[in-house]
Design a protein around this motif. Sequence first.
Motif, short mmCIF file in Angstrom:
data_model
loop_
_atom_site.label_atom_id
_atom_site.label_comp_id
_atom_site.label_asym_id
_atom_site.label_seq_id
_atom_site.Cartn_x
_atom_site.Cartn_y
_atom_site.Cartn_z
N ASN A 438 0.61 19.94 22.40
CA ASN A 438 1.84 20.65 22.05
C ASN A 438 2.33 20.21 20.67
O ASN A 438 2.64 21.02 19.81
N VAL A 489 1.64 25.47 24.49
CA VAL A 489 1.01 24.75 25.59
C VAL A 489 1.87 24.99 26.81
O VAL A 489 3.10 24.99 26.72
N ILE A 618 6.97 24.58 17.38
CA ILE A 618 7.91 25.14 18.35
C ILE A 618 8.88 24.03 18.75
O ILE A 618 8.47 22.93 19.07
C1 LIG Z 1 6.34 21.66 23.59
O1 LIG Z 1 7.22 21.11 22.64
C2 LIG Z 1 8.45 21.76 22.56
C3 LIG Z 1 9.24 21.16 21.42
O2 LIG Z 1 9.31 19.79 21.55
C4 LIG Z 1 9.18 21.68 23.89
O3 LIG Z 1 10.37 22.39 23.83
C5 LIG Z 1 8.29 22.26 24.98
O4 LIG Z 1 8.89 22.10 26.23
C6 LIG Z 1 6.94 21.60 24.98
N1 LIG Z 1 6.06 22.24 25.93
C7 LIG Z 1 5.41 21.58 26.88
C8 LIG Z 1 4.57 22.39 27.80
O5 LIG Z 1 5.50 20.38 27.01
#
Ligand SMILES: *[C@@H]1O[C@H](CO)[C@@H](O)[C@H](O)[C@H]1NC(C)=O
Length: 618
Positions: A438, A489, A618
């Motif tokens: 991620n 992710v 993101i």
């Molecule tokens: C990926 O990172 C973003 C930003 O930190 C976060 O909002 C999101 O929940 C994360 N996704 C996962 C699947 O961990």
Amino acid sequence: MWTILLTLAAITHIRPSDAKANCPLYGPLLPKPINLLQQPEIQAAAKALDAIFPKYIDNDKSTGSEHFSYSVEVFSASEDKPLWNHFWTAPNLASFNSTGVSKVDANTVYRLGSITKLYTVLTFLATVGDGIWNDPVTKYIPEFAAVAKQTHGGSMFVPDWDSITVGSLASQSSGLMRDYALLGEVTYQLKLSDLYAIGFPPISLYEIPPCGVNPTCTRKQLLSGISKLPPSFAPGTTPVYSDIGFTILSYIAEKITGKKFKSMVQDSVLTPLNLTHTFVSAPDDSLGIIPGNRYSTSWAFELAEEAATGNMYASAGDLSAFGRAVMRSSLLKPAMTRRWLKPSVFTSDPKGTIGMPWGIRQIDLSSSGASYQSVHAYNKLGSLGAYTSLLVIIPELDLGFSILAAGDPPPGLAMDIADTITSTYIPTIMTLARNQANATFSGVYKYTGNITVGGGGGGGNSSGTNATGPYPTNPPAAKTMNSTLTISVDASKPGLGVTNWISNGTDMAFISVAIGANITDDYFSKVKPSVRLYPTGAEEKTTGGGKRVAFKAVFEDLSLAEKKASFSSDCTSWVSVTAVVYGSKPLDMFIFDFDKDGKVTDVENAALRVKLDKVSSI
Ligand SMILES: *[C@@H]1O[C@H](CO)[C@@H](O)[C@H](O)[C@H]1NC(C)=O
Ligand SMILES: *[C@@H]1O[C@H](CO)[C@@H](O)[C@H](O)[C@H]1NC(C)=O
Ligand SMILES: *[C@@H]1O[C@H](CO)[C@@H](O)[C@H](O)[C@H]1NC(C)=O
Ligand SMILES: *[C@@H]1O[C@H](CO)[C@@H](O)[C@H](O)[C@H]1NC(C)=O
Ligand SMILES: *[C@@H]1O[C@H](CO)[C@@H](O)[C@H](O)[C@H]1NC(C)=O
Ligand SMILES: *[C@@H]1O[C@H](CO)[C@@H](O)[C@H](O)[C@H]1NC(C)=O
Ligand SMILES: *[C@@H]1O[C@H](CO)[C@@H](O)[C@H](O)[C@H]1NC(C)=O
Ligand SMILES: *[C@@H]1O[C@H](CO)[C@@H](O)[C@H](O)[C@H]1NC(C)=O
Ligand SMILES: *[C@@H]1O[C@H](CO)[C@@H](O)[C@H](O)[C@H]1NC(C)=O
């Protein structure tokens, strides 16, 4: 019976919903996480196990922990130090006047028993290779060739030696009997008069093997005895655990290399890997855990000719180093290791297959088992006298663990520990893999017009040359081209997700599914395109210290129904890999550019031949 009541992090509950599940390609679902020892999640897992093992094993008298010692290590191929380890010394060890250690630690040597077979196969692969797996053993062992000539009319009582291949010995599929004159020969365990009394008929003395445990058989006695043992099955029928096979394997290696097998193990595996606490023959007693007499515990029992099947000794630290070396392919070409880490034969348990001679467990990543997301644990168990051992590696996660026990452990100790470790570390590593992926890949990628379009991915060197095909190498800079995609992710889906994929104004996710499936007009509105990327392992360095890393996309229409019948399946992604190619460049090939600091700068779809800059995370 006791069990360890723990699931540190419950295995993610994936789906279920009506839609067909994503069907990933076999292999790692995400890039393997790195810098594990620095991760708070790994430290938390270790801390939890530090509390659990004393509570549920060491200090729980119901486990009989007074009577056994053990060493456990959890390791990763990406770390030289263990992720966690734990050692327990049986309180009753002090009562034995043992010639071995008085306290167990990472260097304490145990007998490995049948884990030896892994060293035997690695030695074979490192010296002879796997090119002769399909040769008949008679090509290398003339004694068997002679017997093969004499057999007439069938192979019920004498193995069909000409049909037994070298590889079948390693994969437990030769059909040969388990042992000759070692385990199972009751004339060694009981007096003949007692055997007669319990119903065995009198036999002539020449039918009793002239050797076995004491004295052990000579090579001549073994070959003559083995050559005529009734086979359990015709070769290639079903896996049948056979110790003999590994002795024969060592004879074949000796024949080909002209060296004694024990020196081959030392010279081609132990010395190159610096396994200074691993031994082919009994080391000095002072290095080992010997819970009793050195003979009654089998510490000092020398398997002689049959060394290749079970004679070895190692510490937990060294067993972990061996597991790391297998996953890192330290001694073999990576392609050979990849061939080695595959199943060879089935067992009746659909989750369990047999390799060379790994036992392979498929472990589902969803508690319901409803998804197609799983990892594969390659393991080997050993047991000899007072010793029990287990080595497990999970190549998809770079994870492994070593369990060594000595004394009188409860049955199933090694497997219970293995269950606990996997239920702790698999979800932890998966979480880290998701978090790291991620952080590394997630974001919006856009055509910004300030990157020169290259010749597409794959070649790595597009400078100065033109791409094949009609597309110009350097198209006029289209500063306004509407091309973008988003990588994300997902907690419950495999791989990296590609969404909002627009190529020059066109919805490419939809096109990639439709073009591959040739979906007709009336179906267009129903399609639920899914594009997910899986690591391929292919990467190359770029000038300036960065690298390019290739992923393979799976294009799926999730509107399709679940299908799980004898033939109908909704998970056949591997058949459709690279089903769409544009000017010899795959539409399912995505290449990420990393700069020298390990940051992703852009992504390129090989077929679309344009780099999209990472413009935001993101
Ligand atoms: C990926 O990172 C973003 C930003 O930190 C976060 O909002 C999101 O929940 C994360 N996704 C996962 C699947 O961990
Ligand atoms: C161990 O040694 C002590 C002292 O020499 C002796 O009394 C005892 O019987 C020995 N125990 C065993 C199990 O040999
Ligand atoms: C080999 O291992 C020993 C410890 O077991 C260590 O002291 C030594 O430095 C290692 N040698 C090499 C070449 O890594
Ligand atoms: C590309 O150009 C945009 C706008 O001119 C700029 O904001 C961005 O930083 C540039 N990206 C790179 C990788 O040079
Ligand atoms: C790339 O291609 C150019 C032109 O063909 C050649 O001169 C150069 O050596 C190549 N670079 C690499 C790294 O192969
Ligand atoms: C690439 O192709 C174009 C158009 O045919 C040509 O003008 C150019 O010289 C070529 N470049 C190289 C490096 O061959
Ligand atoms: C983008 O789309 C426009 C309009 O269809 C087309 O003229 C142009 O050639 C396309 N450019 C690229 C680089 O695909
Ligand atoms: C880019 O293309 C998509 C899909 O056709 C469209 O929805 C979007 O409005 C376009 N964006 C721009 C800035 O043209
Ligand atoms: C795709 O479907 C159309 C209409 O059903 C058919 O005419 C065409 O032959 C198909 N093409 C392929 C490559 O299957």
